[in-house]
Design an enzyme around this catalytic site. Structure first.
Site, PDB file in Angstrom:
ATOM      1  N   LYS A   3       0.842  -1.193   0.000  1.00 12.02           N
ATOM      2  CA  LYS A   3       0.000   0.000   0.000  1.00 12.02           C
ATOM      3  C   LYS A   3       0.878   1.243   0.000  1.00 12.02           C
ATOM      4  O   LYS A   3       1.556   1.533   0.961  1.00 12.02           O
ATOM      5  CB  LYS A   3      -0.919   0.057   1.217  1.00 12.02           C
ATOM      6  N   GLU A  54       4.314   7.009  15.507  1.00  8.63           N
ATOM      7  CA  GLU A  54       2.945   6.904  16.001  1.00  8.63           C
ATOM      8  C   GLU A  54       2.200   5.729  15.342  1.00  8.63           C
ATOM      9  O   GLU A  54       1.619   4.877  16.023  1.00  8.63           O
ATOM     10  CB  GLU A  54       2.293   8.240  15.642  1.00  8.63           C
ATOM     11  N   GLY A  70       3.617   3.342  13.652  1.00  2.64           N
ATOM     12  CA  GLY A  70       4.414   2.147  13.931  1.00  2.64           C
ATOM     13  C   GLY A  70       3.969   1.477  15.221  1.00  2.64           C
ATOM     14  O   GLY A  70       3.884   0.242  15.301  1.00  2.64           O
ATOM     15  N   GLU A  89      10.316  15.088  15.849  1.00  4.08           N
ATOM     16  CA  GLU A  89      10.647  15.053  14.431  1.00  4.08           C
ATOM     17  C   GLU A  89       9.746  16.044  13.694  1.00  4.08           C
ATOM     18  O   GLU A  89       8.523  16.010  13.839  1.00  4.08           O
ATOM     19  CB  GLU A  89      10.429  13.645  13.880  1.00  4.08           C
TER      20      GLU A  89
END
Lengths: 313, 475
Positions: free
Chosen positions: B181, B236, B238, B386
């Protein structure tokens, strides 16, 4: 960038030790990084109006050069004629560059044209002679009418670490130049490392060079883009540190319009606008001019003409 | 008076790529309609709609997994040398169609054509060539040669085609089949890749592409018949995936966020360090999980380095991603732009000093100027979180030990950079930095033979290189 330059210039060259300490205190050059940066700038796409401007700028920066043992007064006269009127409405070149014994011929042919006479003095191309000979070689060329002197440094002295000897020679030759501009040829192909290129650039500038030049054209590799890049960084940093601007002249191996434009991109993105004039940037070349003229005509007409449509000398 | 040397626009032609008005899903070697509502993918540089994209529902994902399951029997039974032939063929077609792929990537993603053409595409082809070489040599890699089965792969929008290559090439080389995807903002090159699979006569079902947003990705991850999940994206998401996969026998690799330290010592080659800093954080608009977003500079050279860096930023060319002279392209989406803006404002409000070069931003599209924050402390949000944009935080240090401490003082650990002329210090530092990749006197260099992956919240597992095979074999 060079914070070590807080003492006066005279102090830097007070002794071999201080000069060495200063030159070795300059930031190093990472070969991989410098090569990559130069390669990246080589991918800039210069088209249409920018290309037209770049070609004319490059023509106006050419030091049209003949440095052959077989050079004659006739050949130099012909080259000078072309320097003033390269073809069509192309601008005149910056200078012609000849051996000292032919300076008088060039000076006479170019009188009033605005094209300068440059001469390679100082036991060109090896530089292997006494300082007296180098100084008198220079004085001879200046007396004959040279506006610019292209001197070679003593690479043997440089590589053996005798920076002070190189420094003092440049100072002496600069004194012999009088009003003539001094271009100092580093012969970067023989200096081997980029660190040495940076050190030699600073050494020449500290000693009074008006221009620093890559090569004699007699040694390969000559003017590679990374070396020109490092020299442009050096003149940029030197002006930041001292306020004095020094010119750059890559010479040797620049044969195509593409090469010339890549050099202009290097100037544009490293030293900047202030160096984008014939006063501060030159291209030492013998065969480049015709390719510039050919590309110029192609851009104007959309078609390539054959080589016979461009003059030989 | 000499005129300034300005580069005339040099746009790459977009005629080399044929974008269809609408795209379906690629299942079992065919393009089929999706059952969910369609959505549009846009050019982030202009906000122009590029195409309608299908959404795969869980039923569609199921069809794709079933196709992959069926193809697994055929594909895994092929001798390695036969699978290698397909992979080599795909690699060569990628090279042949590199220009088309690069233009499409820049259109859909907003990255400069200079990067998609000179960095992404050569690496994409290299990954397929590299793993093609392994397909018949798995016995020698040390992980056995039994494939896992169906790999469900979810990839991000920052390097759409490169991440596809990182995922698909090793999976196929090892004998797995895949359901991939792509990100919802950048699906087009994956769909063009589907066309390349057909051109290469890849058996149907070996590669399936399902498009859609988070729900589609979740369906791929949660599908009971998926044996291996590979995800690259935010920490997040993950975490959610790790929770979903926990307790199942699925194998999982996660490649997540980063907050890399780029450490410059006073004896560094400064001009090259400046280039490395620029490449570390402004490459791909900073949309790089291993971006060098924290510059740790030795205090003694802070001023001269910053002066040089600011001067260099003044020469960055921001604008049309298809212009061959563009250095900084568009931010990938309005959402991402909003996030970058928000974090930058937090940076200012917490007292860091913000600087950007004078730089005109285009009227349309999503743009953010290259930005430097100075006076940043470890405790600032912009030094912790990040940002995933062209925003650099500058911190200082005094000793090598302090540099190591600060570099490691982050929840992440994906990459780090060291700039010094001293080889012994590079080795000493590399040993102590908790980061998956440590670059010395360079940054953001990738090679299919080098494994890549993180420590701590940057994820687990390695992609690329010999180790990249481990994730796709039943070890």
């Amino acid at each position: 960038m060079v914070s070590t330059l807080t003492t006066s210039l005279a102090d830097v060259a007070a002794s071999g030790a201080t000069l060495r300490a200063f030159l070795h205190g300059l930031p190093g050059v990472d070969r991989v990084g410098a090569d990559q940066r130069a390669a990246m700038l080589g991918t800039r796409s210069i088209k249409t109006t920018a290309k037209a401007k770049a070609i004319d700028l490059a023509i106006s920066m050419v030091d049209l050069t003949t440095l052959e043992g077989a050079d004659t007064a006739g050949k130099v006269r012909a080259m000078c004629t072309k320097a003033v009127r390269p073809g069509g409405d192309a601008p005149k070149v910056a200078a012609v560059c000849v051996y000292p014994d032919l300076v008088a011929v060039a000076a006479e042919t170019l009188r009033g044209s605005g094209v300068k006479v440059a001469s390679v003095a100082t036991a060109f191309p090896s530089g292997r002679s006494s300082l007296e000979v180098k100084v008198s070689d220079t004085a001879l060329a200046v007396a004959a009418g040279a506006d610019e002197i292209d001197m070679v440094i003593d690479r043997g002295a440089f590589l053996s670490g005798d920076y002070l000897k190189v420094f003092e020679e440049i100072v002496a030759v600069k004194a012999a130049c009088g009003a003539a501009h001094l271009k100092v040829i580093l012969e970067t192909g023989e200096l081997a490392t980029y660190d040495n290129v940076r050190r030699a650039s600073w050494l020449a500038m500290l000693a009074g060079a008006d221009f620093i030049k890559t090569s004699t054209g007699k040694v390969s590799p000559a003017a590679t883009p990374p070396v020109t890049l490092i020299m442009l960084e050096a003149v940029r940093d030197f002006r930041d540190a001292t306020g004095r601007q020094v010119g750059v002249k890559p010479a040797g191996g620049i044969r195509t319009t593409k090469d010339a434009i890549k050099n202009l991109v290097l100037v544009n993105e490293t030293a900047g606008d202030d160096w984008l004039t014939p006063d501060w940037f030159r291209l030492g070349a013998s065969s480049l001019l015709n390719d510039l003229l050919m590309q110029r005509q192609k851009l104007a007409t959309g078609r390539y003409a054959g080589p016979d449509y461009f003059t030989l000398d | 008076m000499m005129a300034i040397f300005e580069y005339a626009p040099a746009p790459e032609s977009r005629d080399v790529v044929d974008i269809k008005p609408a795209y379906g899903l690629f299942i079992n070697g065919e393009f089929v309609d999706g059952s969910g509502p369609t959505f549009k993918t846009i050019n982030p540089a202009t906000e122009e709609k590029l195409a309608e994209i299908a959404t795969a529902t869980s039923d569609d994902v199921d069809r794709a997994v079933q196709a992959a399951r069926k193809a697994f029997g055929v594909w895994s039974a092929l001798p390695g040398a036969e699978r290698a032939k397909y992979l080599f063929r795909i690699a060569r077609i990628i090279q042949e169609r590199a220009r088309e792929l690069a233009v499409l990537e820049s259109l859909d993603n907003g990255k400069p054509i200079r990067e998609s053409r000179d960095v992404d595409l050569p690496l994409v082809a290299a990954h397929f060539f590299y793993y093609a070489g392994w397909a018949d040599k798995l016995e020698y890699a040390g992980f056995g040669s039994r494939p896992l089965g169906v790999a469900g792969q979810v990839i991000p929008w920052n390097f759409p085609l490169l991440m596809l290559a990182w995922k698909i090439a090793p999976a196929l080389a090892c004998g797995n089949t895949v359901v991939l995807k792509p990100a919802e903002t950048t699906p087009l090159t994956a769909l063009l890749f589907a066309d390349i699979c057909r051109q290469a006569d890849l058996p149907p079902g070996v590669v399936n592409i399902v498009t859609g947003a988070g729900d589609t990705g979740a369906a791929v991850v949660a599908h009971p018949d998926v044996n291996k999940v590979a995800f690259t994206g935010s920490t997040e998401v993950g975490r959610i995936i790790a929770r979903t996969v926990a307790g199942t026998d699925k194998k999982l690799t996660l490649e997540l966020g980063g907050k890399a330290a780029n450490i410059v010592f006073e004896d560094a080659a400064l001009d090259q360090a400046v280039e490395g800093i620029v490449n570390g954080i402004f490459f791909n608009q900073g949309h790089v999980c291993c971006a060098g977003s924290r510059l740790l500079v030795q205090e003694s050279i802070q001023d001269e380095l910053l002066d040089a860096l600011k001067r260099r930023l003044g020469t960055l060319r921001l604008g049309d991603p298809l212009d061959k002279n563009t250095d900084v392209g568009a931010i990938n989406s309005a959402d991402q732009l909003a996030k970058i803006r928000e974090l930058s404002e937090i940076g200012e409000s917490e007292g860091a000093l913000r600087w950007s070069p004078a730089c005109e931003l285009p009227d349309k599209g999503f743009w953010f100027p290259p930005t430097i924050f100075t006076g940043v402390a470890q405790s600032h949000t912009i030094a912790r979180d990040e940002i995933f944009g062209p925003v650099l935080s500058v911190l200082t240090f005094r000793t090598p030990a302090e540099a190591v401490e600060k570099a490691n003082n982050t929840p992440y650990g994906l990459s780090a950079g060291i700039w010094t002329e001293k080889g012994s210090r590079i080795l000493w530092m590399a040993d102590k930095l908790r980061a998956g990749v440590v670059w010395a006197n360079t940054f953001n260099k990738f090679d299919p033979a080098s494994p890549f992956g993180g420590y701590k919240e940057s994820g687990y597992g390695r992609e690329g290189g010999l180790l990249g095979l481990e994730a796709y074999l039943d070890v």
